[in-house]
Write an enzyme that holds these catalytic residues in place. Structure first.
Site, mmCIF file in Angstrom:
data_model
loop_
_atom_site.group_PDB
_atom_site.id
_atom_site.type_symbol
_atom_site.label_atom_id
_atom_site.label_comp_id
_atom_site.label_asym_id
_atom_site.label_seq_id
_atom_site.Cartn_x
_atom_site.Cartn_y
_atom_site.Cartn_z
ATOM 1 N N HIS A 106 30.170 -57.904 -26.041
ATOM 2 C CA HIS A 106 29.489 -59.198 -26.136
ATOM 3 C C HIS A 106 27.979 -59.041 -26.262
ATOM 4 C CE1 HIS A 106 33.030 -61.630 -24.202
ATOM 5 N NE2 HIS A 106 33.306 -61.131 -25.394
ATOM 6 N N HIS A 126 41.462 -58.301 -30.862
ATOM 7 C CA HIS A 126 42.503 -59.322 -30.938
ATOM 8 C C HIS A 126 43.778 -58.770 -31.563
ATOM 9 C CE1 HIS A 126 40.118 -63.284 -30.301
ATOM 10 N NE2 HIS A 126 39.590 -62.298 -29.605
ATOM 11 N N ARG A 162 35.737 -57.661 -32.675
ATOM 12 C CA ARG A 162 36.567 -58.724 -32.093
ATOM 13 C C ARG A 162 37.940 -58.759 -32.754
ATOM 14 N NH1 ARG A 162 35.994 -64.905 -32.925
ATOM 15 N NH2 ARG A 162 37.262 -65.746 -31.228
ATOM 16 N N ASN A 211 41.770 -67.237 -32.728
ATOM 17 C CA ASN A 211 41.507 -66.455 -33.936
ATOM 18 C C ASN A 211 40.932 -67.279 -35.084
ATOM 19 O OD1 ASN A 211 42.414 -64.047 -32.800
ATOM 20 N ND2 ASN A 211 44.542 -64.428 -33.388
#
Length: 332
Positions: free
Chosen positions: A194, A67, A63, A96
């Site tokens: 996910h 990001h 992740r 975040n």
């Protein structure tokens, strides 16, 4: 024929990776062979020792890498702290705030710095550690060309503006991905991350309690399986304002890199609106259905290719940026 959309997606992905490699500037396999020969092995060894002790970190590394790449490219700008008088940084943006693993990355970077001071970028450490962590939990391996440089700027508002939100519909999601040079297939395959990790209730509570804005009993998203939604309200997110409870993204399998995320989508059990959106588009749904019917190896292959493409977004190379000695602060 059955599986045709997925076969086409694999062919398109292969062409896309080749194009991404051409556009990846001076990234290349073994970039540090001369300047820091043991760099990749140091990262791999640390990840292989630590991830079995804290397997949930694999999801947060993926992740964090995502990001990072979606804001200013893959330049480790998401790792920078805010500076006095310089405004808030990307890590201060709401999407975040739940990122973890910064200490993990700092420890890896310190080991690499001990071996080769000022040579290996934080951006490359993040890309390598993400790949290696997925491998430790049973996921795919992909090539990580290196040579990224670290950015010197990190701006909170850019993260707010550019990161795909869990509330997005398919049109907005695809626009976000296309702005970074990615396509429908990349959206479908990267969403497959996910299959591991967790989410806080406030990322999807509107789907359970206030989908139409009426705040009325039963005001749940009709595209979410009713039994699944009721179970979430009963056992996890018991109030609309819960912002501390966490939920497995892929119930019963959140530490295993497998196909169950896609199986859940087809049962209308995608946790986010952005997950559910994948089966509202004909092409995306065809890819989901095809991969869900196939062996895990096919998913691993297309996921790996999309991760390679993502890892080349707007990279800094050559004289751009710097090689940070500490990932949270720029040099000097």
């Amino acid at each position: 024929m059955a599986g045709a959309p997925l076969v086409l997606a694999i062919l398109v992905a292969a062409v896309g990776v080749a194009a991404a490699e051409r556009g990846g500037g001076k990234l290349r396999q073994g970039y540090y062979e001369q300047s820091c020969p043991r760099a990749e092995q140091i990262v791999k060894d640390y990840v292989e020792r630590q991830i079995p002790l804290e397997p949930s970190v694999a999801a947060t590394l993926i992740r964090t890498h995502f990001h990072d790449c979606f804001v200013r490219g893959c330049d480790a700008s998401v790792l920078l702290n805010a500076t006095t008088g310089g405004g808030e940084a990307e890590k201060d943006a709401a999407p975040n705030l739940t990122l973890r693993g910064f200490d993990f990355l700092d420890r890896v970077k310190a080991l690499v710095e001990q071996e080769c001071p000022g040579v290996v970028s934080c951006a490359d450490v993040l890309a390598l550690a993400s790949r290696d962590a997925v491998g430790v939990i049973g996921g795919p391996f992909w090539r990580v060309p290196t040579g990224r440089r670290d950015g010197r700027m990190s701006i909170k508002q850019e993260a707010l503006d550019q990161l795909p939100a869990p509330t997005m519909n398919f049109t907005d999601l695809l626009a976000s991905f296309r702005a970074k040079g990615l396509g429908v297939a990349d959206l479908v395959w990267l969403s497959g991350a996910h299959t591991i990790g967790i989410s806080h209730c406030n990322s999807f509570s509107e789907r359970l309690y206030n989908f139409t804005g009426r705040s009325a009993p039963g005001d749940a998203d009709p595209s979410l399986d009713a039994e699944y939604a009721a179970n979430l309200r009963r056992t996890n997110c018991t109030t609309r304002t819960d912002n501390t409870t966490v939920v497995e993204m892929d119930p019963g399998s959140f530490l295993t890199f497998d196909l169950s995320y896609y199986h859940g989508l087809l049962k209308y059990q995608g946790l986010f609106q952005s997950d559910a959106a994948l089966i509202t588009d004909e092409a995306a749904r065809a890819d989901v259905e095809s991969v869900a019917k196939g062996p895990p190896e096919v998913f691993f292959q297309v996921f790996a290719r999309s991760m390679m493409r993502m890892g080349m977004i707007e990279v800094k190379t050559g004289g751009d940026g710097e090689i940070r000695r500490h990932c949270a602060v720029v040099n000097n």
